[in-house]
Scaffold this motif. Sequence first.
Motif, PDB file in Angstrom:
ATOM      1  N   VAL A 135       0.840  -1.010  -0.103  1.00 53.60           N
ATOM      2  CA  VAL A 135       0.221   0.040  -0.048  1.00 53.60           C
ATOM      3  C   VAL A 135       0.769   1.370  -0.050  1.00 53.60           C
ATOM      4  CG1 VAL A 135      -1.767   1.549   1.256  1.00 53.60           C
ATOM      5  CG2 VAL A 135      -1.838  -1.291   0.983  1.00 53.60           C
ATOM      6  N   SER A 136       1.822   1.309   0.799  1.00 52.75           N
ATOM      7  CA  SER A 136       2.816   2.376   0.968  1.00 52.75           C
ATOM      8  C   SER A 136       3.493   2.644  -0.336  1.00 52.75           C
ATOM      9  CB  SER A 136       3.929   2.252   1.874  1.00 52.75           C
ATOM     10  OG  SER A 136       3.508   2.027   3.177  1.00 52.75           O
ATOM     11  N   GLU A 137       3.534   1.590  -1.400  1.00 60.44           N
ATOM     12  CA  GLU A 137       4.317   1.782  -2.694  1.00 60.44           C
ATOM     13  C   GLU A 137       3.308   2.087  -3.649  1.00 60.44           C
ATOM     14  OE1 GLU A 137       6.147  -2.172  -3.117  1.00 60.44           O
ATOM     15  OE2 GLU A 137       7.689  -1.626  -1.831  1.00 60.44           O
ATOM     16  N   GLY A 138       1.862   2.102  -3.217  1.00 61.49           N
ATOM     17  CA  GLY A 138       1.085   2.695  -4.271  1.00 61.49           C
ATOM     18  C   GLY A 138      -0.223   1.877  -4.614  1.00 61.49           C
ATOM     19  N   ILE A 139      -0.291   0.680  -4.240  1.00 61.32           N
ATOM     20  CA  ILE A 139      -1.318  -0.262  -4.482  1.00 61.32           C
ATOM     21  C   ILE A 139      -2.463   0.133  -3.614  1.00 61.32           C
ATOM     22  CG2 ILE A 139      -2.279  -2.607  -4.571  1.00 61.32           C
ATOM     23  CD1 ILE A 139       0.548  -3.523  -5.064  1.00 61.32           C
ATOM     24  N   GLU A 140      -3.628   0.582  -3.903  1.00 63.94           N
ATOM     25  CA  GLU A 140      -4.837   1.183  -3.272  1.00 63.94           C
ATOM     26  C   GLU A 140      -5.384  -0.047  -2.500  1.00 63.94           C
ATOM     27  OE1 GLU A 140      -6.150   4.201  -2.829  1.00 63.94           O
ATOM     28  OE2 GLU A 140      -4.935   5.002  -4.542  1.00 63.94           O
ATOM     29  N   HIS A 141      -5.677  -1.351  -2.788  1.00 64.31           N
ATOM     30  CA  HIS A 141      -6.193  -2.447  -2.011  1.00 64.31           C
ATOM     31  C   HIS A 141      -5.371  -3.583  -2.183  1.00 64.31           C
ATOM     32  CE1 HIS A 141     -10.115  -0.077  -1.441  1.00 64.31           C
ATOM     33  NE2 HIS A 141      -9.781   0.205  -2.815  1.00 64.31           N
ATOM     34  N   VAL A 142      -4.977  -4.159  -0.879  1.00 66.48           N
ATOM     35  CA  VAL A 142      -4.191  -5.394  -0.898  1.00 66.48           C
ATOM     36  C   VAL A 142      -5.225  -6.454  -0.308  1.00 66.48           C
ATOM     37  CG1 VAL A 142      -2.306  -6.685  -0.059  1.00 66.48           C
ATOM     38  CG2 VAL A 142      -2.108  -4.142  -0.908  1.00 66.48           C
ATOM     39  N   CYS A 143      -5.779  -7.506  -0.968  1.00 63.18           N
ATOM     40  CA  CYS A 143      -6.579  -8.415  -0.407  1.00 63.18           C
ATOM     41  C   CYS A 143      -5.892  -9.725  -0.353  1.00 63.18           C
ATOM     42  CB  CYS A 143      -7.827  -8.472  -1.566  1.00 63.18           C
ATOM     43  SG  CYS A 143      -8.452  -6.828  -1.746  1.00 63.18           S
ATOM     44  N   LEU A 144      -5.627 -10.077   0.946  1.00 63.51           N
ATOM     45  CA  LEU A 144      -4.955 -11.566   1.304  1.00 63.51           C
ATOM     46  C   LEU A 144      -5.816 -12.429   1.682  1.00 63.51           C
ATOM     47  CD1 LEU A 144      -2.225  -9.422   3.241  1.00 63.51           C
ATOM     48  CD2 LEU A 144      -1.942 -10.252   0.973  1.00 63.51           C
ATOM     49  N   THR A 145      -6.126 -13.562   0.960  1.00 66.10           N
ATOM     50  CA  THR A 145      -7.094 -14.418   1.130  1.00 66.10           C
ATOM     51  C   THR A 145      -6.617 -15.528   1.820  1.00 66.10           C
ATOM     52  OG1 THR A 145      -6.745 -15.432  -1.128  1.00 66.10           O
ATOM     53  CG2 THR A 145      -8.496 -13.758  -0.942  1.00 66.10           C
ATOM     54  N   LEU A 146      -7.341 -16.089   2.988  1.00 64.37           N
ATOM     55  CA  LEU A 146      -6.929 -16.942   3.856  1.00 64.37           C
ATOM     56  C   LEU A 146      -7.796 -18.129   3.673  1.00 64.37           C
ATOM     57  CD1 LEU A 146      -6.424 -14.561   6.994  1.00 64.37           C
ATOM     58  CD2 LEU A 146      -4.441 -15.140   5.119  1.00 64.37           C
ATOM     59  N   GLY A 147      -8.525 -18.610   2.677  1.00 62.29           N
ATOM     60  CA  GLY A 147      -9.424 -19.812   2.645  1.00 62.29           C
ATOM     61  C   GLY A 147     -10.599 -19.629   3.792  1.00 62.29           C
ATOM     62  N   GLU A 148     -10.487 -20.848   4.466  1.00 60.75           N
ATOM     63  CA  GLU A 148     -11.646 -20.684   5.385  1.00 60.75           C
ATOM     64  C   GLU A 148     -11.526 -19.690   6.628  1.00 60.75           C
ATOM     65  OE1 GLU A 148     -10.009 -24.735   8.071  1.00 60.75           O
ATOM     66  OE2 GLU A 148     -11.573 -24.945   6.572  1.00 60.75           O
ATOM     67  N   GLU A 149     -10.288 -19.324   6.619  1.00 60.71           N
ATOM     68  CA  GLU A 149     -10.015 -18.127   7.698  1.00 60.71           C
ATOM     69  C   GLU A 149     -10.339 -16.869   7.297  1.00 60.71           C
ATOM     70  OE1 GLU A 149      -8.915 -19.115  10.885  1.00 60.71           O
ATOM     71  OE2 GLU A 149      -8.996 -21.131  10.217  1.00 60.71           O
ATOM     72  N   GLY A 150     -10.925 -16.703   6.199  1.00 69.83           N
ATOM     73  CA  GLY A 150     -11.503 -15.354   5.657  1.00 69.83           C
ATOM     74  C   GLY A 150     -10.416 -14.725   4.981  1.00 69.83           C
ATOM     75  N   ALA A 151     -10.353 -13.298   5.300  1.00 69.69           N
ATOM     76  CA  ALA A 151      -9.139 -12.546   4.491  1.00 69.69           C
ATOM     77  C   ALA A 151      -8.761 -11.400   5.364  1.00 69.69           C
ATOM     78  CB  ALA A 151     -10.045 -11.923   3.310  1.00 69.69           C
ATOM     79  N   ILE A 152      -7.526 -10.909   5.065  1.00 71.73           N
ATOM     80  CA  ILE A 152      -7.214  -9.503   5.366  1.00 71.73           C
ATOM     81  C   ILE A 152      -6.849  -8.579   4.276  1.00 71.73           C
ATOM     82  CG2 ILE A 152      -5.082  -8.326   6.131  1.00 71.73           C
ATOM     83  CD1 ILE A 152      -4.225 -11.040   7.575  1.00 71.73           C
ATOM     84  N   PHE A 153      -7.481  -7.342   4.597  1.00 72.90           N
ATOM     85  CA  PHE A 153      -7.475  -6.322   3.815  1.00 72.90           C
ATOM     86  C   PHE A 153      -6.401  -5.280   4.272  1.00 72.90           C
ATOM     87  CE2 PHE A 153     -11.434  -8.549   3.208  1.00 72.90           C
ATOM     88  CZ  PHE A 153     -11.544  -8.698   1.864  1.00 72.90           C
ATOM     89  N   VAL A 154      -5.846  -4.763   3.512  1.00 71.05           N
ATOM     90  CA  VAL A 154      -4.957  -3.366   3.724  1.00 71.05           C
ATOM     91  C   VAL A 154      -5.156  -2.376   2.795  1.00 71.05           C
ATOM     92  CG1 VAL A 154      -2.707  -2.621   4.429  1.00 71.05           C
ATOM     93  CG2 VAL A 154      -3.162  -5.021   4.743  1.00 71.05           C
ATOM     94  N   ASN A 155      -5.446  -1.303   3.309  1.00 69.47           N
ATOM     95  CA  ASN A 155      -5.652  -0.055   2.266  1.00 69.47           C
ATOM     96  C   ASN A 155      -5.047   1.369   3.132  1.00 69.47           C
ATOM     97  OD1 ASN A 155      -8.027   0.844   4.141  1.00 69.47           O
ATOM     98  ND2 ASN A 155      -9.317  -0.212   2.928  1.00 69.47           N
ATOM     99  N   GLN A 156      -5.532   2.495   2.658  1.00 65.20           N
ATOM    100  CA  GLN A 156      -4.664   3.778   3.125  1.00 65.20           C
ATOM    101  C   GLN A 156      -5.438   3.801   4.636  1.00 65.20           C
ATOM    102  OE1 GLN A 156      -6.206   7.233   1.204  1.00 65.20           O
ATOM    103  NE2 GLN A 156      -7.893   6.188   0.240  1.00 65.20           N
ATOM    104  N   TYR A 157      -6.662   3.474   4.973  1.00 68.86           N
ATOM    105  CA  TYR A 157      -7.284   3.490   6.135  1.00 68.86           C
ATOM    106  C   TYR A 157      -6.632   2.638   7.441  1.00 68.86           C
ATOM    107  CZ  TYR A 157     -10.312   6.148   2.938  1.00 68.86           C
ATOM    108  OH  TYR A 157     -10.709   7.090   2.041  1.00 68.86           O
ATOM    109  N   GLY A 158      -6.083   1.573   6.845  1.00 71.86           N
ATOM    110  CA  GLY A 158      -5.695   0.718   7.831  1.00 71.86           C
ATOM    111  C   GLY A 158      -5.622  -0.729   7.527  1.00 71.86           C
TER     112      GLY A 158
END
Length: 312
Positions: A211-234
């Motif tokens: 995100v710091s390098e310029g990607i707006e939305h980083v969506c990290l999928t974790l299967g049955e554990e759900g997902a982690i999202f990183v954006n400019q807000y947190g």
Amino acid sequence: MITTITLNTAIDQVYEVESLDVGGTNRVSAITQEAGGKGMNVAKVLQYLGAEVNVGGFAGGTNGKKIRQLLKKRAIPSELITVSGESRICLTVLDSLNSEVTELLESGPEISIEEWQSMLEWVKQKSKIVKWFALSGSLPKGLPTTAYAELIQIIHANGAKAVLDSSGDALRNGIEAKPFAIKPNEHEIAAILGKTAITETELLEAGGRFVSEGIEHVCLTLGEEGAIFVNQYGYFKANAPSIDVINTVGSGDAFVGGLLYGLAQNEEISTAYKRAIACGSVNAMYRAIGFIDLGQVEVLMEQITIEKIKDR
């Protein structure tokens, strides 16, 4: 309009057997056949969601003609570039008794320099009129690992936005071009970081760096554990709803379809994230690849919670 690009298109053929006997004779109880490749699956999901969508990519030979026929049957407009090689078949075997999935994936045709130049020119013209793109899947033989990066640069130069879903060097190099959003899973992030396994802390650090390098939305999928999202807000973590899993093939593509729909519709970010997870989950509930039921998507969205882990 949303355009999905599949550089290594396929015929997705699904065989269902009662119980797979490796080395023995297996009788197929059901067969389904669809235009395949990850971008094709994204397009199907977008169509179910009600988006105006078309597809681009490469297709060649008898299989390429079949891919076009299957898309026409679904009423998905295509602008596939004809190549000299034969498009691939991807075979999925569903073991009903043991709830196991076996995939046999052909490598596909080798793309020539001239064919790749045709694709670059097509994207240059297309991105002048279409503002959202999904770039999905593996790269066919003949293309450099910088192929997605080249496409992203062209798309961005024309003011459009790209969502990237790939792996390995294609993902690593694509990230360097700073797409609008990426959807790697934890194994893909571990691989590009040179690790065999990765902790949640390391995932958060990687997402924050992207995100710091310029990607707006980083969506990290974790299967049955759900997902982690990183954006400019947190940094955010979302749960996955409880479902009966039938076939997970195409669930990542359904996730991208839900995310891209939400982003293109300018939905609240949390709603777009929930839609992405719900679409991926509903796809896993069915044998068909790239299939969702809108009612079930809405039901599952109500079951998904997104918790802010920390600020950026």
